[in-house]
Design a protein around this motif. Structure first.
Motif, PDB file in Angstrom:
ATOM      1  N   LEU A 293       2.220   1.708  -3.478  1.00  0.00           N
ATOM      2  CA  LEU A 293       1.186   2.177  -4.392  1.00  0.00           C
ATOM      3  C   LEU A 293       0.885   3.655  -4.176  1.00  0.00           C
TER       4      LEU A 293
ATOM      5  N   GLU B 274       0.335  -2.601 -10.061  1.00  0.00           N
ATOM      6  CA  GLU B 274       0.628  -2.513  -8.631  1.00  0.00           C
ATOM      7  C   GLU B 274      -0.651  -2.557  -7.808  1.00  0.00           C
ATOM      8  N   SER B 275      -1.712  -1.932  -8.325  1.00  0.00           N
ATOM      9  CA  SER B 275      -2.992  -1.954  -7.624  1.00  0.00           C
ATOM     10  C   SER B 275      -3.511  -3.381  -7.488  1.00  0.00           C
ATOM     11  N   GLN B 276      -3.315  -4.188  -8.526  1.00  0.00           N
ATOM     12  CA  GLN B 276      -3.748  -5.584  -8.464  1.00  0.00           C
ATOM     13  C   GLN B 276      -2.939  -6.369  -7.436  1.00  0.00           C
TER      14      GLN B 276
ATOM     15  N   GLN C 147       0.828  -1.203   0.000  1.00  0.00           N
ATOM     16  CA  GLN C 147       0.000   0.000   0.000  1.00  0.00           C
ATOM     17  C   GLN C 147       0.862   1.251   0.000  1.00  0.00           C
TER      18      GLN C 147
ATOM     19  N   TYR D  16       0.454   1.434 -12.722  1.00  0.00           N
ATOM     20  CA  TYR D  16      -0.348   1.651 -11.522  1.00  0.00           C
ATOM     21  C   TYR D  16      -1.386   0.542 -11.374  1.00  0.00           C
ATOM     22  N   ARG D  17      -2.021   0.157 -12.489  1.00  0.00           N
ATOM     23  CA  ARG D  17      -3.009  -0.920 -12.414  1.00  0.00           C
ATOM     24  C   ARG D  17      -2.370  -2.230 -11.953  1.00  0.00           C
TER      25      ARG D  17
ATOM     26  N   ARG E  11      -4.425  -5.525  -4.204  1.00  0.00           N
ATOM     27  CA  ARG E  11      -5.708  -6.226  -4.057  1.00  0.00           C
ATOM     28  C   ARG E  11      -5.492  -7.693  -3.692  1.00  0.00           C
TER      29      ARG E  11
END
Length: 564
Positions: free
Chosen positions: A206, A236-238, A203, A233-234, A241
């Protein structure tokens, strides 16, 4: 009414996360102990209700109206005790949460101010931001759960004693069952702790990525890199998640255990109690009381499991806070004294000198050399720097900051009234502000705002273009009126016409003061009183701009970008 935050949060114990949590608890020991006492009273008020109900049922079965009324009043009294203690306990619990959160914010912000330029070198933006986003909540939850957790433990002990006094077998079931449930939950805590720590790190990464993208969005769009960074970014976001799903999988097992294990204990107690009632070993009222206790135990047992979860999260959060608080600044204050006249500021490593009353320009073949020199001269990095012959490292840091100002393009505009953003010391007159805006060619920016200097600036001044932000930052630096001003590429984002006007006006605005401008702009260099050419981190030539153009080929190549 208690006031938060406190004026002085104190000195935190950063030798470890548990020591930090203990320091936070000691900082509010009085309210915390009062809250624990109220929580114990609240839980005991609930724990004694089944016993009073059982007595009332037995009195009703015996047709004893007087005893029935007496125990009915006891149940009513216990309800009143629960209501009063519960409301008051909640107020203390809220205070404990807020006090822990505020105290953590205060010591973290104080440490950030103390670290200064060291902080961004040692920690990412996301790590620092996450303290305010999530860590303070987890630390606050760890303090709040101490109240209910302590009361729940006392309530379980009280119920166990009552059951043992009434029926030894039933009491032993509870006495043995509770530790077994705690032992069953224990193996889930270690993987939960580890996965929460992993998610917390992701987190922070990100958040750092998001901050970088937002800060450079205008540039990314200009070079066509927006989609590339959006894809990163997507991705890293995954990962964040997926880490959250892994945490949730353990938390779901923990939540299930909070229902299943107490349910098994309730079933055992109810089954044994029913058999004892049929055998005549306990009365009907006692059977109802046992069932009531079995149902009641769900709440304190769930609270103990919740306490384990929140304390684990608080431990993870406290570890990150301790990491920030244990950092030491690269630059510390000295115990010397500044003389009445500041004198020349000299960097022994490079040979750069900033003399009073002169506008000096520094042209470096490598931009990073100019930045390194500016950091040393401003005492943001260690170096062999003297001010008026005295080592800069031995002078009080607060005084150095007051007399030497380094203004680069990494500076930010904060949200608030524009005038307050420009006049940070609050001492400038209207004429001072006007002259600073004129020198930085920023009058048109203010004129275009409906409210002028009273206009509200958004966070980071995002409503302004890059060039407008740069001119406003220059006006702010000029208004600070430092004896020594070091500017790093102050005109890199403006057009040539504006740059020429800034170059012409800057020397007049800084007349009588020492100024160093790190730049390779020919327009600015031509207006400087003295120019230093730095190559390999050392001054290789000095003189006027025109003289260096004629005599130093390397200088000419640097400032003309290799063009004749």
């Amino acid at each position: 009414m208690r006031s938060l935050p406190v004026a002085d949060p104190g000195t935190p114990d950063v030798r470890g996360p548990l020591r930090y949590l203990w320091w936070v608890a000691r900082g509010q020991a009085g309210p915390l102990l009062a809250g624990v006492g109220l929580a114990v009273l609240w839980w005991l008020g609930q724990a004694l209700v089944p016993a009073a109900l059982g007595k009332a049922i037995d009195a009703m079965a015996a047709a004893d109206a007087g005893t029935l009324i007496k125990w009915s009043l006891v149940v009513l009294g216990l309800g009143v005790v629960q209501a009063v203690a519960g409301v008051t306990r909640h107020r203390f619990a809220t205070f404990a949460w807020l006090s822990a959160a505020y105290r953590t914010v205060q010591v973290t912000v104080r440490q950030a101010a103390r670290l200064g330029a060291t902080l961004p070198k040692r920690l990412s933006t996301g790590e620092v931001v996450s303290v305010g986003n999530s860590d303070i909540a987890h630390i606050g939850n760890a303090m709040e759960i101490l109240l209910r957790g302590a009361g729940a433990a006392v309530a379980i002990v009280a119920v166990t004693v009552i059951l043992l006094a009434t029926s030894v077998p039933l009491g032993l079931v509870v006495l043995i069952g509770v530790p077994l449930m705690a032992a069953a939950v224990g193996p889930l805590l270690k993987p939960l702790h580890r996965r929460q720590h992993e998610q917390r790190d992701l987190q922070g990464d990100l958040a750092t990525r998001a901050a970088d993208i937002v800060a450079g969005l205008r540039v990314l769009r200009g070079v066509g890199g927006e989609q590339v960074f959006a894809a990163r970014y997507r991705a890293e976001s995954q990962r964040v998640r997926q880490a959250g799903v892994r945490v949730a999988s353990v938390e779901s097992l923990l939540e299930g255990a909070q229902i299943l294990l107490p349910g098994v204990l309730i079933a055992c107690v109810t089954w044994l109690g029913a058999h004892f009632a049929l055998d005549g070993r306990i009365t009907p009222g006692q059977l109802v009381a046992f069932y009531g206790y079995a149902v009641f135990l769900i709440a304190p047992l769930r609270t103990l499991t919740e306490a384990a979860d929140k304390l684990t999260k608080g431990h993870v959060a406290a570890r990150r806070v301790c990491r920030i608080l244990s950092l030491e600044p690269e630059i510390t204050g000295g115990d010397g004294r500044l003389s009445a006249g500041l004198g020349t500021l000299s960097d022994g490593e490079s040979g750069v000198e900033v003399r009073p009353g002169r506008l000096t320009a520094l042209a470096a073949a490598a931009p990073e050399d100019a930045i390194a020199i500016a950091d040393r001269l401003g005492r943001f990095a260690p170096g062999d720097v003297t001010l008026g012959g005295a080592p800069l490292a031995e002078l009080p840091l607060a005084e150095v900051r007051r007399h030497i100002l380094v203004a680069d393009n990494g500076a930010r505009l904060f949200s608030g009234r524009l005038r307050d953003e420009l006049d940070v010391r609050g001492t400038a007159t209207d004429e001072d502000v006007r002259q600073a805006l004129y020198a930085s060619c920023a009058e048109d920016i203010v004129a275009a705002l409906p409210e002028g200097l009273d206009a509200h600036v958004a966070e980071s001044g995002r409503e302004f273009s890059g060039g407008q932000q740069q001119r406003l930052r220059l006006a702010r630096a000029l208004l600070a009126d430092a004896e020594i001003l070091i500017l790093v590429e102050p005109t890199s984002a403006v057009d040539a016409h504006t740059e020429a006007r800034v170059a012409e006006r800057l020397g007049k605005a800084r007349a009588g003061r020492a100024t160093l401008v790190c730049t390779t702009s020919p327009l600015v260099l031509d207006r400087a009183d003295h120019v230093l050419y730095v190559e390999g981190g050392v001054v290789r030539a000095e003189g006027t701009h025109r003289a260096l153009l004629e005599t130093v080929p390397a200088y000419r190549s640097t400032v003309t970008r290799g063009e004749d």
